[in-house]
Design an enzyme around this catalytic site. Structure first.
Site, PDB file in Angstrom:
ATOM      1  N   ASP A  10      44.172  57.403  35.083  1.00 10.87           N
ATOM      2  CA  ASP A  10      43.862  56.160  35.799  1.00 10.87           C
ATOM      3  C   ASP A  10      43.274  55.163  34.797  1.00 10.87           C
ATOM      4  O   ASP A  10      42.220  55.432  34.210  1.00 10.87           O
ATOM      5  CB  ASP A  10      42.831  56.503  36.902  1.00 10.87           C
ATOM      6  CG  ASP A  10      42.299  55.293  37.634  1.00 10.87           C
ATOM      7  OD1 ASP A  10      41.606  55.490  38.639  1.00 10.87           O
ATOM      8  OD2 ASP A  10      42.570  54.157  37.191  1.00 10.87           O
ATOM      9  N   GLY A  32      48.882  48.447  43.798  1.00 14.38           N
ATOM     10  CA  GLY A  32      49.112  49.181  42.546  1.00 14.38           C
ATOM     11  C   GLY A  32      47.952  49.131  41.576  1.00 14.38           C
ATOM     12  O   GLY A  32      46.788  49.188  41.967  1.00 14.38           O
ATOM     13  N   VAL A  33      48.306  49.010  40.295  1.00 17.67           N
ATOM     14  CA  VAL A  33      47.231  49.032  39.278  1.00 17.67           C
ATOM     15  C   VAL A  33      46.359  47.775  39.392  1.00 17.67           C
ATOM     16  O   VAL A  33      45.155  47.825  39.140  1.00 17.67           O
ATOM     17  CB  VAL A  33      47.835  49.191  37.860  1.00 17.67           C
ATOM     18  CG1 VAL A  33      48.588  47.950  37.412  1.00 17.67           C
ATOM     19  CG2 VAL A  33      46.762  49.563  36.854  1.00 17.67           C
ATOM     20  N   ASP A  34      46.958  46.679  39.854  1.00 15.33           N
ATOM     21  CA  ASP A  34      46.198  45.433  40.057  1.00 15.33           C
ATOM     22  C   ASP A  34      45.071  45.679  41.065  1.00 15.33           C
ATOM     23  O   ASP A  34      43.896  45.343  40.838  1.00 15.33           O
ATOM     24  CB  ASP A  34      47.181  44.370  40.584  1.00 15.33           C
ATOM     25  CG  ASP A  34      46.636  42.959  40.536  1.00 15.33           C
ATOM     26  OD1 ASP A  34      47.342  42.055  41.005  1.00 15.33           O
ATOM     27  OD2 ASP A  34      45.516  42.751  40.034  1.00 15.33           O
ATOM     28  N   SER A 117      55.510  46.491  35.332  1.00 14.13           N
ATOM     29  CA  SER A 117      56.720  46.151  36.105  1.00 14.13           C
ATOM     30  C   SER A 117      57.486  47.337  36.672  1.00 14.13           C
ATOM     31  O   SER A 117      58.469  47.137  37.399  1.00 14.13           O
ATOM     32  CB  SER A 117      57.717  45.304  35.284  1.00 14.13           C
ATOM     33  OG  SER A 117      57.315  43.950  35.268  1.00 14.13           O
TER      34      SER A 117
HETATM   35  N1  APR Z   1      46.206  53.448  36.407  1.00 14.12           N
HETATM   36  C1  APR Z   1      47.339  53.414  35.658  1.00 14.12           C
HETATM   37  N2  APR Z   1      48.554  53.112  36.157  1.00 14.12           N
HETATM   38  C2  APR Z   1      48.627  52.844  37.488  1.00 14.12           C
HETATM   39  C3  APR Z   1      47.493  52.864  38.339  1.00 14.12           C
HETATM   40  C4  APR Z   1      46.244  53.179  37.746  1.00 14.12           C
HETATM   41  N3  APR Z   1      45.114  53.215  38.470  1.00 14.12           N
HETATM   42  N4  APR Z   1      47.916  52.548  39.611  1.00 14.12           N
HETATM   43  C5  APR Z   1      49.245  52.361  39.537  1.00 14.12           C
HETATM   44  N5  APR Z   1      49.684  52.548  38.277  1.00 14.12           N
HETATM   45  C6  APR Z   1      51.038  52.480  37.729  1.00 14.12           C
HETATM   46  C7  APR Z   1      52.174  52.616  38.687  1.00 14.12           C
HETATM   47  O1  APR Z   1      52.361  53.988  39.051  1.00 14.12           O
HETATM   48  C8  APR Z   1      53.309  52.088  37.838  1.00 14.12           C
HETATM   49  O2  APR Z   1      53.747  53.099  36.950  1.00 14.12           O
HETATM   50  O3  APR Z   1      51.218  51.197  37.170  1.00 14.12           O
HETATM   51  C9  APR Z   1      52.627  50.991  37.011  1.00 14.12           C
HETATM   52  C10 APR Z   1      52.936  49.569  37.471  1.00 14.12           C
HETATM   53  O4  APR Z   1      53.088  49.565  38.880  1.00 14.12           O
HETATM   54  P1  APR Z   1      52.472  48.393  39.787  1.00 14.12           P
HETATM   55  O5  APR Z   1      51.005  48.515  39.812  1.00 14.12           O
HETATM   56  O6  APR Z   1      53.210  48.422  41.083  1.00 14.12           O
HETATM   57  O7  APR Z   1      52.807  47.045  39.001  1.00 14.12           O
HETATM   58  P2  APR Z   1      54.174  46.239  38.842  1.00 14.12           P
HETATM   59  O8  APR Z   1      55.373  47.103  39.048  1.00 14.12           O
HETATM   60  O9  APR Z   1      54.015  45.505  37.568  1.00 14.12           O
HETATM   61  O10 APR Z   1      54.112  45.218  40.077  1.00 14.12           O
HETATM   62  C11 APR Z   1      53.159  44.203  40.048  1.00 14.12           C
HETATM   63  O11 APR Z   1      52.345  44.743  42.203  1.00 14.12           O
HETATM   64  O12 APR Z   1      50.209  45.330  42.648  1.00 14.12           O
HETATM   65  C12 APR Z   1      51.078  44.298  42.670  1.00 14.12           C
HETATM   66  O13 APR Z   1      49.709  42.360  42.345  1.00 14.12           O
HETATM   67  C13 APR Z   1      50.675  43.196  41.729  1.00 14.12           C
HETATM   68  O14 APR Z   1      52.300  41.704  42.607  1.00 14.12           O
HETATM   69  C14 APR Z   1      51.989  42.537  41.507  1.00 14.12           C
HETATM   70  C15 APR Z   1      52.947  43.709  41.450  1.00 14.12           C
END
Ligand code: APR
Length: 173
Positions: A10, A32-34, A117
């Site tokens: 994480d 997601g990670v955001d 992404s």
């Molecule tokens: N730590 C590390 N990686 C993570 C975590 C975490 N805590 N949570 C999720 N991930 C991973 C996901 O499993 C994926 O492999 O981060 C990677 C990117 O996934 P997303 O978070 O969905 O990001 P993205 O595909 O770039 O989409 C961005 O999603 O959350 C929204 O606000 C964000 O609109 C934006 C979009």
């Protein structure tokens, strides 16, 4: 010796000088990670993000890390995958380059990236990992880039396997 490696875990727990947030163009949080980064950093992160007026896809902006162990958060909106014919590959590479440039500008020695992404934005993992590995490796070998250590923090074994394979290919070049 500059290093790039992967970690299964994480990103909100990683003690790098900067962690990268896979954001959206509003920079006002999401899932997601955001969502994880904003939850862990606390409300001051969103308060600072509100002052940034968003960010274009492929570019990056930096904030404090607040309650995170990381000193900074570098926010970058990755491209949404729309089939590959809309410059997605170049925009993804630009995310990594923009984050590495900003990290160096702020004197960061260690940076941690999520797999930008490849979640909600549906960028195919097997295409994204080589782009990420190549872009980061190129930035690390640039003179004057202060970054010494980059970690791809992978949220699942599948993602880690993809980045390990991509890094093995880059090292063979
Ligand atoms: N730590 C590390 N990686 C993570 C975590 C975490 N805590 N949570 C999720 N991930 C991973 C996901 O499993 C994926 O492999 O981060 C990677 C990117 O996934 P997303 O978070 O969905 O990001 P993205 O595909 O770039 O989409 C961005 O999603 O959350 C929204 O606000 C964000 O609109 C934006 C979009």
């Amino acid at each position: 010796m500059k290093r790039i490696d992967t970690l299964l875990g994480d990103i909100t727990t990683v003690r790098a000088d900067a962690i990268v947030n896979a954001a959206n163009c509003t920079l006002l949080g999401g899932g997601g990670v955001d969502g994880a980064i904003h939850r862990a950093a606390g409300p001051q992160l969103l308060a600072e993000c509100r002052t940034l007026n968003g960010c274009e896809t492929g570019l990056a902006k930096i904030t404090g890390g607040y309650r995170l162990p990381a000193r900074y958060v570098i926010h970058t909106p990755g491209p949404i995958w729309r089939g590959g014919g809309h410059g997605e590959r170049a925009l993804l590479a630009s995310c990594y380059r923009s984050c590495m440039a900003l990290a160096a500008e702020y004197g960061c020695r260690s940076v941690a990236f999520p797999s930008i992404s490849t979640g909600v934005y549906h960028f195919p993992l097997e295409l994204a990992a080589p782009i990420a590995a190549a872009a980061v490796s190129a930035c690390l070998s640039e003179e004057g880039n202060s970054v010494q250590h980059v970690t791809f923090v992978c949220f699942s074994q599948e993602v880690k396997d993809a980045y390990d394979a991509a890094l093995a290919d880059v090292r063979r070049l």
